[in-house]
Design a protein around this motif. Structure first.
Motif, PDB file in Angstrom:
ATOM      1  N   ASP A 371    -111.777 -46.717 -42.646  1.00  0.00           N
ATOM      2  CA  ASP A 371    -110.364 -47.381 -42.296  1.00  0.00           C
ATOM      3  C   ASP A 371    -109.233 -46.707 -42.946  1.00  0.00           C
ATOM      4  OD1 ASP A 371    -108.533 -48.926 -41.605  1.00  0.00           O
ATOM      5  OD2 ASP A 371    -109.226 -50.706 -42.842  1.00  0.00           O
ATOM      6  N   THR A 372    -108.873 -45.603 -42.557  1.00  0.00           N
ATOM      7  CA  THR A 372    -107.765 -44.663 -42.941  1.00  0.00           C
ATOM      8  C   THR A 372    -107.199 -44.048 -42.092  1.00  0.00           C
ATOM      9  OG1 THR A 372    -107.301 -42.824 -44.409  1.00  0.00           O
ATOM     10  CG2 THR A 372    -109.709 -43.149 -43.688  1.00  0.00           C
ATOM     11  N   TRP A 373    -105.963 -43.628 -42.206  1.00  0.00           N
ATOM     12  CA  TRP A 373    -105.340 -42.821 -41.209  1.00  0.00           C
ATOM     13  C   TRP A 373    -105.989 -41.205 -41.473  1.00  0.00           C
ATOM     14  CZ3 TRP A 373    -103.436 -45.039 -37.479  1.00  0.00           C
ATOM     15  CH2 TRP A 373    -102.759 -46.378 -37.311  1.00  0.00           C
ATOM     16  N   ARG A 399    -106.000 -41.552 -23.656  1.00  0.00           N
ATOM     17  CA  ARG A 399    -106.185 -40.774 -24.876  1.00  0.00           C
ATOM     18  C   ARG A 399    -105.534 -39.176 -24.726  1.00  0.00           C
ATOM     19  NH1 ARG A 399    -111.994 -42.691 -27.357  1.00  0.00           N
ATOM     20  NH2 ARG A 399    -111.320 -44.406 -28.148  1.00  0.00           N
ATOM     21  N   PRO A 439     -94.712 -30.104 -35.788  1.00  0.00           N
ATOM     22  CA  PRO A 439     -95.925 -30.448 -36.471  1.00  0.00           C
ATOM     23  C   PRO A 439     -96.095 -31.937 -36.534  1.00  0.00           C
ATOM     24  CG  PRO A 439     -94.018 -30.194 -37.797  1.00  0.00           C
ATOM     25  CD  PRO A 439     -93.532 -29.704 -36.492  1.00  0.00           C
ATOM     26  N   PHE A 440     -97.305 -32.275 -36.738  1.00  0.00           N
ATOM     27  CA  PHE A 440     -97.520 -33.951 -36.905  1.00  0.00           C
ATOM     28  C   PHE A 440     -98.080 -33.743 -38.608  1.00  0.00           C
ATOM     29  CE2 PHE A 440     -99.129 -33.212 -32.749  1.00  0.00           C
ATOM     30  CZ  PHE A 440     -98.166 -33.904 -31.933  1.00  0.00           C
ATOM     31  N   ARG A 441     -97.389 -34.974 -39.055  1.00  0.00           N
ATOM     32  CA  ARG A 441     -97.690 -35.092 -40.593  1.00  0.00           C
ATOM     33  C   ARG A 441     -98.218 -36.133 -40.932  1.00  0.00           C
ATOM     34  NH1 ARG A 441     -92.126 -32.768 -41.184  1.00  0.00           N
ATOM     35  NH2 ARG A 441     -92.359 -30.607 -41.266  1.00  0.00           N
ATOM     36  N   MET A 442     -99.276 -36.273 -41.738  1.00  0.00           N
ATOM     37  CA  MET A 442    -100.075 -37.543 -42.008  1.00  0.00           C
ATOM     38  C   MET A 442    -100.320 -37.392 -43.601  1.00  0.00           C
ATOM     39  SD  MET A 442    -102.447 -37.855 -38.845  1.00  0.00           S
ATOM     40  CE  MET A 442    -102.500 -36.261 -38.792  1.00  0.00           C
ATOM     41  N   ASN A 443    -100.133 -38.658 -44.160  1.00  0.00           N
ATOM     42  CA  ASN A 443    -100.435 -38.352 -45.461  1.00  0.00           C
ATOM     43  C   ASN A 443    -100.700 -39.928 -45.975  1.00  0.00           C
ATOM     44  OD1 ASN A 443     -97.721 -39.628 -45.985  1.00  0.00           O
ATOM     45  ND2 ASN A 443     -97.128 -37.494 -45.734  1.00  0.00           N
ATOM     46  N   GLY A 444    -101.313 -39.976 -47.259  1.00  0.00           N
ATOM     47  CA  GLY A 444    -101.880 -41.023 -47.635  1.00  0.00           C
ATOM     48  C   GLY A 444    -102.480 -41.177 -49.034  1.00  0.00           C
ATOM     49  N   TRP A 446    -101.668 -42.210 -51.927  1.00  0.00           N
ATOM     50  CA  TRP A 446    -100.844 -41.692 -52.793  1.00  0.00           C
ATOM     51  C   TRP A 446    -101.101 -42.313 -54.270  1.00  0.00           C
ATOM     52  CZ3 TRP A 446     -98.320 -45.872 -54.456  1.00  0.00           C
ATOM     53  CH2 TRP A 446     -98.201 -46.914 -53.675  1.00  0.00           C
ATOM     54  N   TRP A 447    -101.896 -43.479 -53.997  1.00  0.00           N
ATOM     55  CA  TRP A 447    -101.986 -44.516 -55.210  1.00  0.00           C
ATOM     56  C   TRP A 447    -103.136 -43.991 -55.933  1.00  0.00           C
ATOM     57  CZ3 TRP A 447    -102.579 -45.760 -50.204  1.00  0.00           C
ATOM     58  CH2 TRP A 447    -103.748 -46.194 -49.732  1.00  0.00           C
ATOM     59  N   ARG A 448    -103.844 -42.818 -55.288  1.00  0.00           N
ATOM     60  CA  ARG A 448    -105.138 -42.430 -55.928  1.00  0.00           C
ATOM     61  C   ARG A 448    -104.962 -40.882 -56.119  1.00  0.00           C
ATOM     62  NH1 ARG A 448    -109.371 -45.597 -52.624  1.00  0.00           N
ATOM     63  NH2 ARG A 448    -109.213 -44.285 -51.152  1.00  0.00           N
TER      64      ARG A 448
ATOM     65  N   LEU B 165     -93.574 -38.142 -36.154  1.00  0.00           N
ATOM     66  CA  LEU B 165     -94.223 -36.964 -36.241  1.00  0.00           C
ATOM     67  C   LEU B 165     -95.694 -37.135 -36.165  1.00  0.00           C
ATOM     68  CD1 LEU B 165     -92.177 -34.786 -38.928  1.00  0.00           C
ATOM     69  CD2 LEU B 165     -92.224 -34.775 -36.522  1.00  0.00           C
ATOM     70  N   ARG B 225     -98.537 -44.274 -41.908  1.00  0.00           N
ATOM     71  CA  ARG B 225     -99.476 -42.846 -41.632  1.00  0.00           C
ATOM     72  C   ARG B 225     -98.727 -42.003 -42.359  1.00  0.00           C
ATOM     73  NH1 ARG B 225    -101.383 -42.729 -35.443  1.00  0.00           N
ATOM     74  NH2 ARG B 225    -102.648 -40.936 -35.812  1.00  0.00           N
TER      75      ARG B 225
END
Lengths: 484, 1034
Positions: A371-373, A399, A439-444, A446-448, B165, B225
């Motif tokens: 369960d994460t992006w 899709r 571009p598509f940007r994803m991040n997550g 951050w607390w770890r 994005l 995201r």
């Protein structure tokens, strides 16, 4: 003196300390309740100035080195087994009265030797890490009271005098009764029994009368006896050592037949099997198998054992084998209406055992998306006992193209033009980009620190017409897959 | 190309936005956006802040809102006209008032009926169109879109496109574009802003966890995201929508259609509607003022007449007559109802207010500055604050306001509850998955309030149990710093009420307050002030209730008190103050006040006003306290920063103590106009940021230099100004409070029994528990009789001049209604026996037990235990027995009477105090080295002493550089200890948690003020001492 009680004061704490050598000599306490309501439930004698009921934070203020621990059922079970074994040395008729408390029916025992035997129990258990108090008296209840007051052994010969000064809490009044009696100034069993029983009945009802009778030591009861715990173990030493599987399997079949019979006789089945192979070079090979479902089915056991042994290569010849069956009550279960059972659970688990032996248990399971992006982030889950009905694919949203992921992704070098991918060059792909999306940007996460991730994704169509998904993570490019 | 950001949420969307409006405004300026629409959820909570920031920074602050619909979809709307804004507020009010707090939903039918003057967007991922498309496909999305289009028409509905994005979002955008083109609807680019900067995404994620009751580790795809929903520059947005330039152009076009700005609110204060026929409001005010002045001053001539004429002329000119009449009429209502009322604050500078009976201070006699209250240059309305008795009396006045102006015509102002240090750590810590025990320990270690800690947050966390090398520590600290100060939810102001002519709900949405019968508006007092909305403060003061009740108690004994006529120069009252015997006295009972009183030695009423004002953070930080006291004692010469300041500072010996003095210095020495002085006053009172004050300080500094004020004097005045931002009193306010302080001290000296009885009846209030008040009263020779079902009333009363009979309401856990029933039964005939009492009353078993334990049944039983024995009889609960005639009580109980210690414990368990000896008296034999509190004043300074007692107060004032003050109470009085920061950090838990302490330290005695400088602190060992409530860190 018909009954004896073996009692471990602060049982949970003692069990914890016995299981962890590093706690020796330290002030320790057990907490109950959560958050702001957390308070001390039990406390070791080293923690001076702390008493049960004190708020945890205040307890920590008063005793800076205090170690607050949660209960450990495994440690308690181990301590219980030891205590039970000891109780059986006094008599075969033993009741588990509470955790850390066993009542023994001494009928028929030699009264002259009982006190001595109780002393022996106390000494033996103390050496094994449990401080026990033992009491003996004409009724189970009085014996329990005696154990509470013992230092460490107490035999009650004059119940009336003995009861007089005992604290009221020993008779376990209901909380509201405890409040009322506290208000009355009644703090001892003698204080309660000094009040007329009829007046108590008028004020505290039936439960009050029962309390009064417990305070008077008038209550007796029949013990609910426990059987000695049986371990279902079989062992064989080979002389000469064996090199092939046949004699091993033969012996294991014999074991299985015997142990399964014992289990059935006790009305239980095995839920796990433990296999130990002792090797000629003094090493040993150990393995435990969870059975697909608890059973005493010899053929089923052997399929599991054989399936595993076929993949095992030992470093030396086998000099001994040991099989331990862990008993459990037979499983009675009803399948869910919408669950699909495995067609052959035994075969399923047998295959899993084989796979586990080859790749390692931690690498066997059902891949599920986390369960994460974070794209393509997968964890392994242990297979369920039943196979859930698959959910239909959602009809919406559409899709678009399907991404077929390359595992592992292809590392590539990417040349950029005006910040967009222009050429791709790698071991399996070398092409020029015709068009890009991104571009598509994803991040997550951050607390770890260490696990924080940040990915830039592009979808590119190359001159060859194929559409690829590129990803850049920490300046490292890769082709994640192809879209078609 | 101009780009307006037309969809932004702030932290005023409560857990759905990660930045304050001010931070979003800063980012808007930094990004050179020409304008931004704040669309907080179901409200305009942050609109004023954005409006003010827009004015200051030169961008357009457009007004919008995310409406949460009945199907939980969210429709962003933008307000185009004043009428549209009014409709919008009304619609939100309706939705909020019919729903529990935080659950307001707009009905589609309401939106369809009341949307003139709005523009709507199709919304982001929570919008009806996109939700339908995602969950149910294109057809459902068409239906949802058609509904919006039918409500707003093609001219007022914009199809919102966002590009964050993210892979896959273009499929959704493609659908939206296609649908928009098929319907002829315009496209509109927004960034759906939820935070000012990418870095604030952390806050948004933490808020998501708080909202969803989960942790960051478990929140999974509930979190964002990426961090793209921040305020982007027009160039960045244009690049994102390079293929759809019309979506960018349309933002400018739509912004051009949004004519409404908050300065066009259209708010007007109501007229006074009870003016007699044939008279104007101005005339009626003049008539009533002159009439009142004749009552107050005897005759209206000379100075008084000139002052009244000047004030009335200005009030008329500014159009405030109706306001004065409305406040006056509320005071009349209160007095008619027997409710004490007294104006405070700057209104006390007005002779008109004094004449109308709104205030009790004669501003002419007290030489108060009228301009502090009202001046021609003032752009806003003056504040008139009314002090009322706390509790029921005040509530009656508030409800009267609702009655007069309607539920939609009046409301309480909001109080924005922000995340402070403790709550921040709790919320952020939970999101980070910190264990509860660590968070609890943190809360206990670092007590309430945002007083400055002497150790850094990092060390605080380590002390709470987080390992020094915990990998998350830095992130946790950084997130806490970002979260602190953001709004968490909306509370109600303690007494500020806003009125409006017509519907107030047209100007700002109203909501239900958590308190039944109250409504609250979505703006706080600073917002109201910025919008020119007038507020009347109806403040509840416990001491006003005490004065009122003491007067009633004395009246019952044929000796009523008229506080207006008590002598203002009673030497016994001043002696009480000089000896700091002021437990229970208004404003001068705190430890800090008591430590100053013996040095100050008040001898006049004005001294009391100074005493009240001097122990405030402002004068303390401004280093005004010691210079004033030294000059007063003649140990230092009286000097002035500038000779021109002499007339202004003469009364305070050259020291700036009051806000008015700062304003007058600015006017006299800096040449400030009245309007500029008023701007200065507002800057001092503005607590949200220091920007305003800093600008005013700079302006004043330049002005002072320009008027040849020396650099030294300029520095002194600027420093005084800075310290007043930390809260200092206006002189008029100090004088109003001094009136109450003096009256309470007079009561304590002259009517002590009534004073204690009324104080006990109005608990909780003040610094001291009932236990402490009773011990204080006993030391003054007052007898306190325990509560008794035979003798007591519900409340405490006097049985003799020096005897207080405690009321049955002091018994904890006993319902007032049942007590009233029992008293009614007693009025019909005295209780003849315990059985008779039990038969004729409705107390539950638990209540009977409490009464018996407290000794309240002793008049019907030999002792408490006997009562306890007899109340437990089951026959009492049997209806058959209850209806039977009373019989003689059964034979005596077999139980022994309680011992002294048992009675003491029973008292504290059921009452929280004892009328017997102080518990320390019992503990004394086990503490042979402990000095009684009363003996400390005889000790030689420097002597090492031990004191012990129950903690009655712990304080760590922000002005005390980390020092902690602890007050211990024993059977002889109170002893004060000072704890150095290092010792406090070492013994923090013991100090914060233990109810009774033993403190060893060196004795200090400075001008009669006795302290023990603590060196060792430990808990008082258990000697059976019951716990006592303490007053901590307030």
């Amino acid at each position: 003196m018909n009954y004896a009680v073996l009692l471990v004061p602060s049982f949970v704490l003692q069990a914890l300390r016995r299981a962890d050598a590093s706690l020796a000599g330290k002030p320790i306490a057990l907490a109950q309740g959560e958050g702001r309501k957390a308070c001390i439930a039990e406390v070791s004698p080293e923690a001076t100035a702390i008493e049960p009921g004190l708020a945890v934070t205040l307890a920590m203020a008063r005793c800076p080195g205090l170690v607050i621990l949660p209960a450990d059922p495994a440690a308690e079970a181990e301590a219980s087994r030891l205590l039970l074994a000891s109780a059986f040395t006094l008599s075969p008729r033993v009741e588990k009265t509470a955790d850390g408390c066993y009542t023994v029916d001494l009928s028929g025992a030699d009264e002259r030797r009982t006190e001595e035997q109780m002393q022996a129990c106390v000494v033996e258990l103390s050496a094994a890490g449990l401080n026990v108090r033992a009491g003996a008296a004409p009724t189970p209840l009085l014996a329990l009271y005696a154990a509470h007051r013992a230092e460490p052994v107490l035999v009650v010969r004059n119940p009336k005098a003995f009861l007089e000064s005992l604290p009221l809490a020993l008779a376990e009044p209901l909380p509201n009764h405890a409040t009322i009696l506290h208000g009355w100034g009644v703090t001892t069993l003698g204080g309660l029994t000094a009040l007329p029983k009829a007046e108590i009945a008028n004020r505290l009802g039936t439960a009050g009368v029962e309390l009064w009778e417990r305070a008077a030591g008038e209550t007796t009861r029949v013990l609910r006896l426990v059987e000695p715990s049986k371990t279902f173990v079989a062992e064989w030493a080979y002389d000469p050592p064996v090199e092939s599987m046949e004699p091993l399997l033969f012996r294991l079949r014999r074991f299985a037949e015997c142990v399964a019979l014992e289990l059935r006789g006790a009305g239980v089945v095995a839920e796990r099997l433990g296999l130990t192979l002792h090797l000629e070079d003094d090493a040993s090979y150990q393995r435990e198998f969870r059975l697909p479902e608890p059973s005493a089915d010899v053929d089923g056991w052997l399929r599991v054992l054989q399936g595993h042994l076929e993949t095992v290569r030992t470093s030396a010849r086998v000099v001994g084998v040991r099989l331990v069956a862990s008993p459990a009550r037979p499983l009675e279960k009803q399948d869910g209406l919408f669950e699909t059972g495995l067609r052959d659970p035994a075969m399923f688990w047998e295959n899993l055992a084989r796979l586990g032996a080859i790749v390692g248990d931690d690498r066997v399971g059902t891949p599920v998306l986390r369960d994460t992006w974070k794209p393509d982030s997968v964890a392994l889950e242990k297979p369920p006992g039943t196979v859930p009905i698959p959910e239909p694919d959602p009809v919406h949203p559409p899709r678009g193209l399907t991404l077929r992921r390359f595992r592992p992704p292809w590392p590539v070098r990417v040349e950029l033009d005006a910040g967009r991918p222009f050429t791709i060059e790698g071991a399996t792909l070398r092409d020029t980009v015709r068009s890009t999306q991104g571009p598509f940007r994803m991040n997550g996460e951050w607390w770890r620190p260490g696990d924080a991730w940040s990915i830039e994704v592009w979808r590119v169509q190359t001159e060859s017409g194929a559409i690829y998904q590129l990803a850049r993570d920490h300046q490292q490019w890769c082709v994640e897959g192809v879209l078609d | 190309m101009g780009y307006f950001e037309l969809h932004a949420r702030s932290a005023f969307s409560f857990l759905r936005g990660g930045s304050s409006p001010e931070d979003i405004a800063k980012a808007t300026s930094a990004s050179r956006l020409p304008g931004i629409a704040l669309c907080d959820r179901n409200g305009v909570y942050g609109a004023v802040r954005m409006h003010v920031a827009g004015k200051e920074n030169g961008f357009r602050a457009l007004v919008g809102c995310e409406l949460v619909m009945e199907d939980d979809t969210v429709v962003p709307v933008l307000i185009a006209t004043q009428a549209g804004y009014h409709r919008h507020c009304e619609m939100l009010t309706t939705a909020h008032l019919r729903a529990p707090k935080g659950e307001a939903r707009i009905r589609w039918s309401e939106l369809a009926a009341e949307n003139a003057g709005f523009y709507a967007l199709t919304g982001d991922e929570e919008g009806p169109l996109r939700i339908a498309w995602r969950q149910r496909g294109e057809r459902a999305a068409h239906e949802a879109g058609d509904r919006l289009a039918s409500i707003f028409g093609p001219d007022r509905l914009f199809v919102e496109l966002q590009r964050h994005l993210l892979p896959g979002e273009e499929i959704e955008n493609d659908f939206l574009i296609e649908w928009a083109r098929s319907k002829g609807l315009p496209l509109l680019a927004t960034n759906g802003v939820t935070q000012a900067t990418p870095q604030a995404r952390n806050v948004a994620d933490v808020f998501t966890c708080v909202r969803e009751h989960t942790t960051l580790d478990k929140a999974g795809r509930k979190l964002a995201r990426n961090a793209e929903r921040y305020v982007k520059t027009p160039e960045a947005m244009a690049a994102l929508f390079a293929d759809l330039p019309e979506a960018i152009e349309n933002t400018e076009r739509l912004a051009g259609l949004l004519e409404f700005k908050l300065s066009d609110l259209g708010y007007r204060f109501p007229d006074y509607d009870r003016v007699p026929a044939g008279e104007t409001q101005d005339e009626y005010l003049r008539r009533m003022t002159i009439f009142g002045a004749q009552q107050r001053y005897g005759s209206v001539t000379g100075k008084v007449k000139r002052q009244l004429d000047r004030e009335l002329a200005l009030i008329e000119k500014l159009g405030f007559s109706g306001y004065f009449l409305i406040v006056w009429d509320l005071c009349v209502f209160a007095r008619d109802q027997g409710i004490m009322v007294q104006g405070r604050g700057s209104a006390a500078n007005s002779a008109v207010c004094y004449s109308l009976g709104i205030t009790a201070v004669d501003p002419i006699g007290s030489k108060l500055l009228f301009e502090r209250f009202l001046s021609e240059g003032r752009s806003d309305w003056p504040d008139i604050d009314l002090d009322l008795p706390s509790g029921e009396g005040r509530e009656r006045v508030i409800q009267e306001v609702y009655n007069r102006y309607g539920r939609r015509g009046s409301a309480m102002t909001a109080n924005v509850i922000t995340l402070r240090s403790k709550s921040t750590m709790r919320e952020v810590g939970k999101a980070f998955g910190m264990p509860d025990d660590v968070l609890d320990r943190f809360s206990n270690l670092f007590h309430g309030g945002d007083y400055p800690q002497t150790i850094e947050l990092r060390e605080q966390l380590q002390a709470a149990g987080i390992a020094e090398n915990d990998v998350r520590m830095d992130l946790l600290l950084d997130t806490c710093r970002q979260v602190q100060g953001l709004p968490r939810h909306l509370g109600q102001h303690s007494g500020g009420m806003v009125l409006s002519s017509g519907q107030l709900s047209r100007f700002v949405p109203l909501e239900n307050a958590s308190m039944p019968g109250r409504t609250v508006l979505q703006w706080d007092k600073s917002d109201c002030e910025d919008m020119g909305i007038i507020k009347i403060d109806l403040l509840g003061l416990g001491m006003v209730a005490v004065l009122e009740e003491a007067s009633q108690i004395c009246a019952q004994r044929g000796d009523p008190i008229d506080y207006a006529r008590i002598p203002k120069d009673d030497p016994e009252v001043f002696r009480l103050m000089q000896e700091a015997d002021t437990v229970g006295c208004f404003q001068i009972e705190s430890r800090a006040q008591m430590a100053t009183l013996p040095r100050m030695k008040p001898a006049t009423f004005y001294d009391v006003a100074i005493q009240v004002a001097i122990i405030r953070p402002g004068p303390i930080q401004g280093d005004a306290v010691n210079p004033y006291l030294e000059r007063r004692a003649g140990r230092a010469p009286v000097v002035y920063p500038d000779e021109r300041a002499r007339p202004i500072l003469e009364r305070t010996l050259g020291v700036v103590l009051f806000q008015e003095q700062i304003l007058r210095l600015a006017m006299e020495l800096g040449g400030f106009t009245a309007a500029e002085a008023d701007d200065l006053r507002r800057a001092i009172g503005f607590t949200r940021s220091t920007d305003r004050l800093n600008r005013m300080k700079e302006k004043l500094r330049v002005a002072l230099r320009g008027n040849n004020v020396t650099e030294e004097a300029t520095d002194y005045i600027i420093k005084s100004l800075s310290s007043f931002a930390l809260y200092g009193f206006p002189e008029s306010h100090a004088i109003s409070f001094a009136l109450i302080a003096y009256a309470s001290a007079w009561l304590k000296v002259r009517k002590p029994a009534a004073f204690y009885a009324a104080l006990i009846n109005n608990q909780p209030m003040g610094f001291y528990s009932v236990a402490s008040l009773i011990q204080d009263g006993k030391r003054r020779g007052i007898r306190f009789l325990p509560p008794s079902v035979v003798h007591s009333d519900e409340k405490s009363r006097l049985d003799a001049e020096d005897t207080v009979r405690l009321g049955l309401k002091t018994v904890q856990g006993v319902r007032a209604k049942v007590v009233q029933g029992a008293l009614e039964a007693r009025r019909r005939g005295p209780f003849e026996s315990l059985a008779d009492f039990l038969r004729r009353t409705e107390f539950s078993a638990k209540e009977r037990r409490a009464l018996a334990t407290a000794g309240a049944l002793n008049g019907l039983a030999e002792h408490r235990r006997e009562a306890l024995w007899r109340v437990e009889s089951m026959e009492l609960d049997d209806d058959l027995f209850r209806s039977a005639p009373a019989t003689e009580d059964a034979e005596l109980s077999p139980l022994e009477a309680m011992s002294h210690l048992e009675r003491l414990r029973a008292d504290y368990t059921t009452l929280g105090f004892t009328v017997g000896a102080h518990p320390m008296k019992l503990a004394r034999p086990s503490l042979p080295d402990a000095w009684p509190a009363s003996s400390l004043k005889h000790g030689k300074p420097g002597t090492r002493v031990q004191i012990a007692g129950s903690v009655s107060c712990r304080q760590r004032p922000g002005t005390a550089k980390g020092f902690v003050f602890i007050t211990l109470e024993d059977e002889t009085g109170t002893a004060n200890a000072i704890v150095r920061p290092q010792l406090f950090e070492r013994e923090r838990l013991i100090i914060n948690m233990e109810p009774a302490l033993v403190i060893v330290g060196r004795l200090q005695n400075e001008q009669g003020v006795v302290h023990v400088m603590a060196e060792e602190i430990e808990r008082l060992p258990a000697v059976g001492m019951p716990e006592q409530r303490s007053h901590d860190y307030h």
